[in-house]
Design a protein around this motif. Sequence first.
Motif, PDB file in Angstrom:
ATOM      1  N   ALA A 166     -19.855 -23.728  47.218  1.00 45.17           N
ATOM      2  CA  ALA A 166     -19.557 -23.137  45.916  1.00 45.17           C
ATOM      3  C   ALA A 166     -20.347 -23.888  44.855  1.00 45.17           C
ATOM      4  O   ALA A 166     -20.375 -25.116  44.858  1.00 45.17           O
ATOM      5  N   PRO A 167     -21.037 -23.194  43.942  1.00 43.84           N
ATOM      6  CA  PRO A 167     -21.807 -23.880  42.896  1.00 43.84           C
ATOM      7  C   PRO A 167     -20.921 -24.840  42.116  1.00 43.84           C
ATOM      8  O   PRO A 167     -19.744 -24.565  41.857  1.00 43.84           O
ATOM      9  N   MET A 168     -21.474 -25.992  41.751  1.00 39.14           N
ATOM     10  CA  MET A 168     -20.720 -26.990  40.994  1.00 39.14           C
ATOM     11  C   MET A 168     -21.648 -27.733  40.043  1.00 39.14           C
ATOM     12  O   MET A 168     -22.875 -27.665  40.170  1.00 39.14           O
ATOM     13  N   PHE A 187     -25.435 -30.004  47.236  1.00 39.05           N
ATOM     14  CA  PHE A 187     -24.653 -29.015  46.499  1.00 39.05           C
ATOM     15  C   PHE A 187     -25.587 -27.983  45.879  1.00 39.05           C
ATOM     16  O   PHE A 187     -26.805 -28.143  45.879  1.00 39.05           O
ATOM     17  N   VAL A 188     -25.002 -26.906  45.370  1.00 42.67           N
ATOM     18  CA  VAL A 188     -25.753 -25.879  44.638  1.00 42.67           C
ATOM     19  C   VAL A 188     -25.420 -26.052  43.161  1.00 42.67           C
ATOM     20  O   VAL A 188     -24.249 -25.994  42.769  1.00 42.67           O
ATOM     21  N   ASP A 189     -26.429 -26.306  42.344  1.00 41.73           N
ATOM     22  CA  ASP A 189     -26.223 -26.546  40.922  1.00 41.73           C
ATOM     23  C   ASP A 189     -25.697 -25.283  40.243  1.00 41.73           C
ATOM     24  O   ASP A 189     -26.298 -24.208  40.335  1.00 41.73           O
ATOM     25  N   ALA A 190     -24.562 -25.391  39.570  1.00 43.75           N
ATOM     26  CA  ALA A 190     -23.924 -24.228  38.953  1.00 43.75           C
ATOM     27  C   ALA A 190     -24.769 -23.656  37.824  1.00 43.75           C
ATOM     28  O   ALA A 190     -24.711 -22.456  37.543  1.00 43.75           O
ATOM     29  N   GLU A 191     -25.559 -24.493  37.167  1.00 41.72           N
ATOM     30  CA  GLU A 191     -26.348 -24.021  36.025  1.00 41.72           C
ATOM     31  C   GLU A 191     -27.660 -23.391  36.458  1.00 41.72           C
ATOM     32  O   GLU A 191     -28.045 -22.331  35.975  1.00 41.72           O
ATOM     33  N   THR A 192     -28.366 -24.030  37.407  1.00 36.92           N
ATOM     34  CA  THR A 192     -29.690 -23.544  37.803  1.00 36.92           C
ATOM     35  C   THR A 192     -29.669 -22.736  39.095  1.00 36.92           C
ATOM     36  O   THR A 192     -30.650 -22.070  39.419  1.00 36.92           O
ATOM     37  N   LYS A 193     -28.550 -22.814  39.841  1.00 30.01           N
ATOM     38  CA  LYS A 193     -28.398 -22.165  41.150  1.00 30.01           C
ATOM     39  C   LYS A 193     -29.395 -22.709  42.173  1.00 30.01           C
ATOM     40  O   LYS A 193     -29.666 -22.082  43.187  1.00 30.01           O
TER      41      LYS A 193
END
Length: 230
Positions: A166-168, A187-193
Amino acid sequence: MDIVVKGRKTEVPERFRKHVAEKLKLDKVQKLDGKVISLDVEVSKEPNPRQADRSDRVEITLRSRGPVVRAEAAAADPYAALDLATAKLEARLRKQHDKRHSRRGNGRIPASDVAGRMPDAARLNGIGLPDESTSAEEKVPTTKMGSLEIQGEGPLVVREKTHAAAPMTLNQALYEMELVGHDFYLFVDAETKQPSVVYRRHAYDYGVIHLNPDSYGEQDPGGAGGALGG
């Protein structure tokens, strides 16, 4: 060495301080790490009622002449959180202790016995360099495992895992890394995806690497695969 117990935006009752001293037995800790300098226990409380089952958090920080060891846990009350954090701390100390013990030479093979006990070991000439006279039949065979080439029988362990991601935010990724006690966290960056990784550098310094698949080929191809340090 004393145990320092402090609260972050919360009061720590004397009863809990005594319980910490009973739970974190110094003789057991020093047996696993004889170079301990300080042992700090920080207690904090989450005011959000939605986090009632994880409202009390305990963070234990052990500083020694080696690397800093941290363990933290959250539960519905500080006593349960302390139990969980103590178990994590002891597991990490035991792992470090076993690693140090294994590096002291246990199980090492004397140089004179290497050739007899490890048939695939490289032969050396009279001046300690690899013997180039080894015939082609005696060279270590190469096999393929997926996209990897393996020489001889290894040792090589290939382990592949797939996790739901999950993006965080970056702060959340750092928190999750500290929570599991690892030196890096994917992780997947919530801002840049973008697929990203945070990693520990020195003490409490951190680094972060982002991957941008859309720009592949436009930059130095060695950039993404470089060392994490630096």
